[in-house]
Design a protein around this motif. Structure first.
Motif, short mmCIF file in Angstrom:
data_model
loop_
_atom_site.label_atom_id
_atom_site.label_comp_id
_atom_site.label_asym_id
_atom_site.label_seq_id
_atom_site.Cartn_x
_atom_site.Cartn_y
_atom_site.Cartn_z
N MET A 69 50.72 41.96 22.90
CA MET A 69 50.76 41.19 24.14
C MET A 69 51.56 41.93 25.21
SD MET A 69 51.22 37.37 22.52
CE MET A 69 51.37 36.52 24.10
N ALA A 70 52.66 42.58 24.81
CA ALA A 70 53.46 43.33 25.77
C ALA A 70 52.65 44.45 26.39
CB ALA A 70 54.72 43.86 25.10
N ARG A 71 51.80 45.09 25.58
CA ARG A 71 50.96 46.16 26.12
C ARG A 71 49.87 45.59 27.03
NH1 ARG A 71 51.50 48.32 20.78
NH2 ARG A 71 49.51 47.40 20.17
N ALA A 72 49.22 44.52 26.58
CA ALA A 72 48.12 43.95 27.37
C ALA A 72 48.62 43.37 28.70
CB ALA A 72 47.41 42.86 26.56
N GLY A 73 49.86 42.85 28.70
CA GLY A 73 50.37 42.21 29.91
C GLY A 73 51.42 43.02 30.62
N HIS A 74 51.41 44.33 30.46
CA HIS A 74 52.48 45.16 31.02
C HIS A 74 52.64 44.99 32.52
CE1 HIS A 74 49.82 48.25 32.87
NE2 HIS A 74 48.99 47.89 31.89
N GLU A 75 51.54 44.73 33.24
CA GLU A 75 51.64 44.59 34.69
C GLU A 75 52.27 43.27 35.11
OE1 GLU A 75 47.61 44.37 36.41
OE2 GLU A 75 46.94 44.02 34.36
N LEU A 76 52.36 42.31 34.17
CA LEU A 76 52.97 41.02 34.47
C LEU A 76 54.46 41.00 34.14
CD1 LEU A 76 50.34 38.65 32.76
CD2 LEU A 76 50.19 39.75 35.01
N LEU A 77 54.91 41.98 33.37
CA LEU A 77 56.23 41.90 32.75
C LEU A 77 57.24 42.80 33.47
CD1 LEU A 77 54.90 41.99 29.09
CD2 LEU A 77 55.73 39.98 30.33
N GLY A 78 58.46 42.80 32.96
CA GLY A 78 59.55 43.55 33.57
C GLY A 78 60.82 42.74 33.53
N SER A 79 61.92 43.36 33.93
CA SER A 79 63.21 42.70 33.84
C SER A 79 63.34 41.51 34.79
CB SER A 79 64.33 43.70 34.14
OG SER A 79 64.16 44.27 35.43
N ASP A 80 62.47 41.45 35.81
CA ASP A 80 62.54 40.32 36.75
C ASP A 80 61.62 39.16 36.34
OD1 ASP A 80 60.27 41.86 37.23
OD2 ASP A 80 60.17 41.27 39.35
N ALA A 81 60.89 39.31 35.26
CA ALA A 81 60.00 38.23 34.80
C ALA A 81 60.78 37.23 33.95
CB ALA A 81 58.83 38.81 34.00
N VAL A 82 60.39 35.97 34.03
CA VAL A 82 60.98 34.91 33.22
C VAL A 82 59.89 34.35 32.32
CG1 VAL A 82 62.10 32.65 33.22
CG2 VAL A 82 62.70 34.33 34.96
N LEU A 83 60.06 34.49 31.01
CA LEU A 83 59.06 34.05 30.05
C LEU A 83 59.29 32.60 29.67
CD1 LEU A 83 58.96 37.14 27.64
CD2 LEU A 83 57.76 36.79 29.81
N VAL A 84 58.25 31.78 29.87
CA VAL A 84 58.30 30.36 29.53
C VAL A 84 57.22 30.08 28.49
CG1 VAL A 84 58.09 27.99 30.37
CG2 VAL A 84 59.20 29.74 31.80
N PRO A 85 57.57 29.90 27.23
CA PRO A 85 56.55 29.61 26.22
C PRO A 85 56.04 28.18 26.35
CG PRO A 85 58.73 29.54 25.23
CD PRO A 85 58.92 30.00 26.65
N THR A 86 54.77 27.97 26.01
CA THR A 86 54.22 26.62 25.99
C THR A 86 54.97 25.79 24.96
OG1 THR A 86 52.03 27.40 26.64
CG2 THR A 86 52.15 25.25 25.58
N PRO A 87 55.57 24.68 25.38
CA PRO A 87 56.39 23.91 24.44
C PRO A 87 55.55 23.05 23.50
CG PRO A 87 56.40 22.85 26.59
CD PRO A 87 55.62 24.12 26.75
N LEU A 88 56.09 22.76 22.34
CA LEU A 88 55.49 21.83 21.40
C LEU A 88 56.20 20.48 21.51
CD1 LEU A 88 55.08 23.86 18.07
CD2 LEU A 88 53.31 23.31 19.75
N HIS A 89 55.45 19.41 21.26
CA HIS A 89 56.09 18.10 21.16
C HIS A 89 56.99 18.10 19.92
CE1 HIS A 89 56.30 13.73 20.24
NE2 HIS A 89 56.42 13.65 21.54
N ARG A 90 58.09 17.36 20.00
CA ARG A 90 59.07 17.40 18.91
C ARG A 90 58.46 16.99 17.56
NH1 ARG A 90 60.47 13.08 22.19
NH2 ARG A 90 60.36 11.00 21.22
N GLY A 91 57.46 16.10 17.57
CA GLY A 91 56.82 15.72 16.31
C GLY A 91 56.07 16.87 15.69
N ARG A 92 55.32 17.60 16.50
CA ARG A 92 54.59 18.76 15.96
C ARG A 92 55.55 19.88 15.59
NH1 ARG A 92 49.29 20.47 19.07
NH2 ARG A 92 48.77 18.41 18.25
N LEU A 93 56.60 20.05 16.37
CA LEU A 93 57.59 21.08 16.05
C LEU A 93 58.26 20.77 14.72
CD1 LEU A 93 59.12 23.61 16.91
CD2 LEU A 93 60.72 22.14 18.14
#
Length: 268
Positions: free
Chosen positions: A133-157
């Protein structure tokens, strides 16, 4: 001569030989380990030549998404029509995010990898998938990017015991220097799977499902939403609108795999 330097050619030779001998021992150790525990294919567990690889059969079933593709939605084109082109879907119904990138189509080997990660406790897959994923999305990434993962509901988590999107985001952050905002967004409503629902049903299903809980992490940031797979696109679209309202400067999407139907994403 600098303090501590060795003014002894014979000593330098001995030191060089010691370094070479240590490297040789490490190589022999790796060889012995590979003989005792041969590296396995990430998707089917057959023996392969090196760790983190796919066997020939699984590689043949892996369909990476590479240019030419829609610069907005990341979906592949059947032919190269020139740089910077948008797909008809992106023009007719622009998504709420700026750009999306995916490693592969969600079928064959890619689907097996996602299912192993999510449903078969394949936590070890987060590292190789995150690298891809880091290779495929290299143009989106960098030290100024903030990664927000899709959250799971606490029951599924609680049932799954881990959030696969968060595991992938951690790996991507470690490789690229991007910042992690694991708890910036919460899933406050349990939802049904989006596949098979109409557009109206998807909208109703996701209504009120997410909440921004850390606006400071998002305001003014270049946000990259991270997930394992995009199927209908509704979830990342809803999240994109949410973080934009929270003040994100831009919103991109990076996933391991994407459902593609004849070059068009399944987002209608």
């Amino acid at each position: 001569m600098p303090p501590g330097a060795i003014d002894d050619p014979q000593g330098l030779k001995l030191a060089a030989r010691a370094v070479a001998l240590a490297a040789c021992v490490r190589r022999l150790g790796r060889t012995a380990l590979d003989l005792a525990l041969p590296p396995q294919c990430l998707a089917c567990s057959k023996p392969v030549s090196e760790p983190g690889a796919l066997c020939v059969g699984c590689w043949n079933g892996f369909r990476p998404i590479e240019r030419p593709f829609c610069e907005r939605m990341g979906t592949p084109f059947p032919a190269d029509f020139g740089p910077g082109l948008l797909s008809p879907a992106a023009i007719a119904k622009p998504p709420a995010y700026d750009r999306a990138r995916a490693v592969a189509r969600f079928d064959g080997t890619a689907r097996e990898l996602v299912h192993r990660l999510k449903y078969a406790d394949g936590l070890h897959l987060a590292r190789p998938l995150g690298r891809m994923m880091a290779r495929a999305g290299h143009e989106l990434l960098g030290s100024d990017a903030v990664l927000v993962p899709t959250p799971l509901h606490r029951g599924r988590l609680w049932r799954r015991r881990f959030n696969q999107s968060a595991l992938l985001a951690r790996e991507i952050a470690s490789l690229t220097g991007a910042r992690l905002a694991l708890d910036a967004v919460a899933r406050v409503k349990a939802t049904r799977p989006q596949v098979g629902l109409s557009a109206a049903q998807r909208a109703e299903n996701l209504a009120g499902a997410f909440k921004v809980v850390d606006r400071a992490a998002i305001a003014g940031a270049r946000v990259v939403l991270v997930d394992d797979v995009v199927t209908t696109g509704s979830t990342v679209d809803r999240l994109s609108r949410l973080v934009r309202r929270a003040g994100a400067a831009s919103v991109d999407v990076l996933v391991f795999s994407m459902v593609v139907n004849d070059g068009r994403p399944s987002i209608s």
